[in-house]
Design a protein around this motif. Structure first.
Motif, PDB file in Angstrom:
ATOM      1  N   TYR A 127       0.906  -1.179   0.031  1.00  0.00           N
ATOM      2  CA  TYR A 127       0.056   0.007  -0.101  1.00  0.00           C
ATOM      3  C   TYR A 127       0.797   1.444   0.080  1.00  0.00           C
ATOM      4  N   ALA A 128       1.823   1.384   0.867  1.00  0.00           N
ATOM      5  CA  ALA A 128       2.687   2.558   0.997  1.00  0.00           C
ATOM      6  C   ALA A 128       3.538   2.922  -0.414  1.00  0.00           C
ATOM      7  N   LYS A 200      -4.985   0.033   7.016  1.00  0.00           N
ATOM      8  CA  LYS A 200      -6.332   0.052   7.443  1.00  0.00           C
ATOM      9  C   LYS A 200      -6.568   1.572   7.936  1.00  0.00           C
ATOM     10  N   ILE A 201      -5.565   2.121   8.501  1.00  0.00           N
ATOM     11  CA  ILE A 201      -5.822   3.554   8.814  1.00  0.00           C
ATOM     12  C   ILE A 201      -5.878   4.585   7.798  1.00  0.00           C
ATOM     13  N   ALA A 202      -4.775   4.317   7.085  1.00  0.00           N
ATOM     14  CA  ALA A 202      -4.762   5.480   5.759  1.00  0.00           C
ATOM     15  C   ALA A 202      -5.815   5.274   4.767  1.00  0.00           C
ATOM     16  N   GLN A 203      -6.583   4.102   4.559  1.00  0.00           N
ATOM     17  CA  GLN A 203      -7.444   4.082   3.780  1.00  0.00           C
ATOM     18  C   GLN A 203      -8.925   4.823   4.558  1.00  0.00           C
ATOM     19  N   LYS A 204      -8.994   4.880   5.585  1.00  0.00           N
ATOM     20  CA  LYS A 204     -10.122   5.098   6.180  1.00  0.00           C
ATOM     21  C   LYS A 204     -10.129   6.836   6.404  1.00  0.00           C
ATOM     22  N   GLY A 213      -2.309  11.489  17.429  1.00  0.00           N
ATOM     23  CA  GLY A 213      -3.596  10.968  17.755  1.00  0.00           C
ATOM     24  C   GLY A 213      -3.589   9.828  17.271  1.00  0.00           C
ATOM     25  N   ALA A 214      -4.945   9.189  17.429  1.00  0.00           N
ATOM     26  CA  ALA A 214      -5.297   7.682  17.243  1.00  0.00           C
ATOM     27  C   ALA A 214      -4.858   7.281  15.633  1.00  0.00           C
ATOM     28  N   ASN A 215      -4.891   8.321  14.762  1.00  0.00           N
ATOM     29  CA  ASN A 215      -4.836   7.853  13.159  1.00  0.00           C
ATOM     30  C   ASN A 215      -3.224   7.793  13.194  1.00  0.00           C
TER      31      ASN A 215
END
Length: 547
Positions: A127-128, A200-204, A213-215
């Motif tokens: 992904y990256a 998962k984080i980056a797509q959201k 923060g959480a992201n």
């Protein structure tokens, strides 16, 4: 760095004090006893100054040394450069290569986790890397991935991201196919453009990297817990890190104070544990005294400080005008009277650590006679009668005392020796780097620190006119062909000669004026041990601790 672009820096060295023992066959980075196994009563909290706001803390967008010095603490690639400058397995616990060295298979550690507890997967690397290659994301460092099969075509819109030679065989197996055998590929996988991103984080949340923060999830020795923009970044030890036992520091505070005098004062007052490069900067006028007192650490690094010419803007579209400006610079005076950090005057692009003969370079320093000959020739080619008809040249630099002093000195040199009027222009780093990338400048200061230990890293910046960090808009077909052919050459001596031939073309066309080869100069508290500063100018705190 901007490499490695540097702010150079600016970018920037192997620290003389290392404490990073190797443990395990595939774990040369592990240090189970960095402090001798003894518990210290000293708070394991380190304070440094990084001068300015990072350009980006997304590994796929970062292109400067400020961002790099944060990312190397918070992220980790498939490999990590150890204390001896060698790549060792990191996120990958096992690495296998095909016989022809064009296919690599990486087994991701089972205990590799993101700061939020998610497992680090092969898909996160896919992904990256593909995100950085996607043209719409405008990654300045996407070209660092061009060693991968199909990567350049995808980034230039001539191919599909689906055809890029990186794929997840399963959650923990990553397969990478290269365009050609690349002997330094495992060094590249330690560079931040090759870092994974929590897919998962980056797509959201596409803006996951803009704040703490959480992201903001990372996978390195430290996690970011605070980002007060233009003020301070705070890191804490990442307990989810696979090699957490090797990490002794509990907290790292990174201030953003763009004044070297204030930085030195904070160090003297006990408010900082480190002052100077590669994190920050020391006032140049105190360097001789600090050196005489035996307090100053000085180490040459693979980096070049240079002035870039915007070769599409008159009169800098004329090669002879560029050469006149380059030859008229008195580099010896600059390094002895301004930078004062033991730098080597640069009359070449590639540092002497890679090409030994570049200690001398391709031309004479401060050759005013030759500079005037080039100026006369350039004026004639431009149809100008004399230098008074030249437009005023703007010399730009990012806000910094040292850059300002050098720019003022060069301004005086060009006026005195060539009669050329020069206007100085400075701006804060984020504004400045956008100017250069958009071509909105005439001459601009920049530093380049090697991203990996190979001469091509200093030359490939200028291979393509619209390449990620080629702010000059210069391109030369012969130069480009030599670089491309060198990547296919298996004979080391022949390859080296091809790169030297390419550098000769580069200096002959002079899209940049090299000024000096970098050193790192810094102060550190006596009880700080184990910080590792590489010969490429980046710093790792994984093994650092306070006695």
């Amino acid at each position: 760095m901007k490499k490695r672009l540097s702010i150079f820096f600016s970018m920037l060295l192997v620290l003389s004090m290392f404490l990073a023992a190797c443990g395990g066959k595939n774990n040369a980075d592990s240090d189970k006893g960095g402090d001798g196994g003894k518990k210290s009563d000293v708070p394991q909290e380190l304070r440094v100054n990084i001068k300015t706001e990072p350009f980006s803390l997304n590994p796929g967008l970062a292109n400067d040394s400020v961002s790099a010095n944060v990312l190397y603490q918070t992220f980790e690639g498939l490999t990590r450069i150890d204390k001896n400058g060698e790549p060792q397995p990191a996120m990958a616990e096992k690495i296998t290569k095909s016989d022809d060295l064009t296919k690599y298979t990486f087994k991701i550690r089972k205990d590799a986790k993101w700061t939020n507890g998610d497992p680090v997967t092969a898909q996160d690397f896919v992904y990256a890397w593909k995100w950085a290659l996607d043209p719409k994301n405008k990654s300045q460092y996407a070209y660092q991935l061009y060693y991968i099969k199909g990567a350049q075509a995808a980034n230039e819109g001539k191919g599909s991201l689906d055809d890029v030679g990186v794929k997840a065989i399963d959650d923990k197996t990553l397969e990478v196919t290269l365009e050609n055998p690349t002997p330094y590929f495992l060094e590249l996988t330690a560079f931040y453009t090759y870092f994974p991103v929590n897919s998962k984080i980056a797509q959201k949340n596409p803006k996951w990297y803009t704040d703490a923060g959480a992201n903001y999830t990372s996978n390195g020795p430290f996690k970011m817990v605070q980002w007060s923009h233009s003020d301070k970044i705070v890191l804490e030890k990442n307990e989810n890190y696979w090699d957490a036992d090797a990490v002794k520091l509990k907290k790292v505070e990174m201030y953003m104070i763009n004044d070297p005098n204030t930085e030195l004062s904070m160090f003297d007052n006990g408010e900082l544990d480190w002052a100077g490069k590669p994190f920050g900067e020391l006032p140049t006028d105190v360097l001789p005294q600090l050196k005489d007192e035996g307090k100053l650490h000085v180490k040459p690094i693979a980096g070049t400080y240079w002035y870039k010419f915007q070769t599409e803007k008159p009169p800098l579209n004329n090669k002879n005008i560029r050469k006149a400006l380059a030859y008229a610079i008195n580099r010896k005076a600059i390094v002895e009277n301004i930078s004062q950090g033991g730098e080597i005057p640069a009359m070449a692009a590639v540092p002497p650590s890679m090409f030994k003969e570049n200690e001398k370079g391709y031309f004479k320093d401060h050759d005013v006679k030759k500079a005037k000959e080039f100026l006369a020739k350039g004026l004639k080619e431009l149809g100008l009668k004399d230098v008074s008809q030249l437009p005023t040249i703007t010399l730009s630099y990012n806000t910094d005392e040292g850059h300002q002093k050098i720019a003022q000195a060069v301004q005086d040199m060009w006026k005195k020796d060539l009669g050329i009027n020069v206007k100085l222009d400075n701006s804060e780093w984020n504004v400045y780097i956008d100017k250069l990338h958009s071509g909105d400048y005439m001459i601009g200061r920049m530093g380049w620190l090697g991203d990996f230990n190979d001469p091509i890293n200093f030359l490939e910046l200028y291979r393509d006119k619209n390449g990620g960090n080629n702010d000059t808009r210069w391109e030369n077909p012969q130069f480009k062909k030599l670089l491309i052919d060198s990547q296919k050459e298996s004979d080391p001596e022949k390859r080296t000669q091809m790169l030297k031939d390419a550098e000769k073309i580069f200096i002959e066309d002079m899209p940049v004026a090299p000024i000096y080869f970098y050193t790192n100069t810094w102060l550190q508290k006596d009880n700080l041990k184990g910080a590792v500063v590489s010969g490429l100018g980046d710093v790792q705190l994984k093994w650092a601790y306070l006695e």
